[in-house]
Design an enzyme around this catalytic site. Structure first.
Site, PDB file in Angstrom:
ATOM      1  N   SER A 142      -4.585   8.634  -1.867  1.00  0.00           N
ATOM      2  CA  SER A 142      -4.327   7.224  -2.136  1.00  0.00           C
ATOM      3  C   SER A 142      -2.873   6.876  -1.798  1.00  0.00           C
ATOM      4  O   SER A 142      -2.464   6.978  -0.635  1.00  0.00           O
ATOM      5  CB  SER A 142      -4.665   6.905  -3.602  1.00  0.00           C
TER       6      SER A 142
ATOM      7  N   GLN B 102      -7.561   1.159   2.930  1.00  0.00           N
ATOM      8  CA  GLN B 102      -7.551   2.105   1.810  1.00  0.00           C
ATOM      9  C   GLN B 102      -7.479   1.400   0.453  1.00  0.00           C
ATOM     10  O   GLN B 102      -7.961   1.915  -0.554  1.00  0.00           O
ATOM     11  CB  GLN B 102      -6.347   3.042   1.992  1.00  0.00           C
TER      12      GLN B 102
END
Length: 306
Positions: free
Chosen positions: A90, A248
């Site tokens: 992440s 993302q």
């Protein structure tokens, strides 16, 4: 030895992180100084807290980038070999791109500061939730597909962290209903203490808000490929990076597939740079025979180089 450099995401923070390395290596201290200049007050917060303020998403994200990059640069200064690949979980994907030379440290700090602010503001407090599910991810996907078909609200796969650990994210009622359904199928669903429902479609306002900054940033030539979370593929073209970092925000962190891709590419040694050992533990669950190391302190670095 073919090294994959790994960079952690949110949850791996702690007061004082990176300070031992900064005290021992001028290059690490220089990173901390640049972090303070870019995000004023950040270094004091990392050193002295309070811890609850460091935990805030807008502070934690640039703090983790600063720590990971400072440790990585100390590793290189001590003679650590250049990685063949990198990946970040992440937020950690920004650190990976600083290590690869795609992003400058200043840009990564600026982007993650705004990313954290936007992600926190995207969903009102109490509206979203996340749960960690232990069990077969195929069952998780099946249950969530059934809920989607029934119009039961937003509940989506946020992270594929380990072969039997999947994180779901979305609207509080829908995530709770999914947890109950999954428990009915014999899986464990554990609510997580998070400030927002990350990596799901509820983060769309954050994606839209950061898109302009991501695409306006300069992306340099990469020293080595970075495996992108949303693709689980190695990316070596800097022109692709902005769109992948944008996707993302609302997309799934495909960590299992990313680690498997690194292994397929020949990586046999995985080094987690920065505070904590979350990624080291996940790699061991994905690739039980892999060599793993965490480098955070000068002692960790000495042990690895030995």
């Amino acid at each position: 030895m073919k090294i994959a450099a790994l960079f952690p995401g949110q949850g791996s923070h702690a007061l004082g992180m990176g300070q031992l390395m900064a005290a021992a290596f001028p290059v690490a201290q220089a990173v901390m100084n640049e972090a303070e200049a870019t995000v004023p007050g950040l270094l004091t917060l990392m050193l002295d807290g309070p811890a609850e303020d460091l935990t805030l998403t807008a502070n934690q994200q640039p703090a983790l980038v600063a720590t990971s990059v400072s440790v990585y640069r100390a590793y290189l200064a001590a003679g650590g070999p250049l990685p063949a690949y990198a990946a970040g979980h992440s937020l950690g994907e920004f650190s990976a791109h600083v290590a690869a030379g795609t992003l400058t440290l200043q840009d990564a700090l600026r982007l993650t500061r705004k990313r954290g602010e936007l992600m926190q503001a995207a969903v009102p407090a109490g509206v979203g939730a996340m749960s960690a599910v232990m069990g077969d991810p195929a069952v998780v996907a099946e249950v969530l597909a059934e809920m989607l078909a029934n119009g039961s609200g937003v509940a989506e796969i946020a992270n594929l962290n380990a072969p039997t650990q999947t994180v779901i994210s979305g609207e509080k009622a829908a995530v709770e209903a999914a947890g109950a359904a999954l428990r009915g199928r014999g899986l464990k669903a554990i609510p997580l203490k998070v400030s927002a429902p990350f990596h799901c479609s509820l983060m769309e306002p954050a994606r839209a808000g950061l898109a302009g900054d991501l695409h306006a940033a300069h992306y340099g030539q990469m020293q080595f490929p970075v495996v992108a979370n949303v693709l689980a593929e190695a990316v070596s073209d800097p022109a692709q990076v902005a769109a992948l970092l944008e996707a993302q925000i609302t997309g799934t962190v495909r960590w299992v597939q990313s680690v498997q891709k690194l292994s397929e590419l020949g990586a046999d040694t995985f080094i987690e740079f920065g505070q904590g050992t979350v990624l080291t533990g996940l790699v061991k669950r994905i690739l039980p025979d892999a060599r793993t190391f965490n480098v955070h302190t000068p002692d960790d670095l000495t042990a690895f180089l030995a």
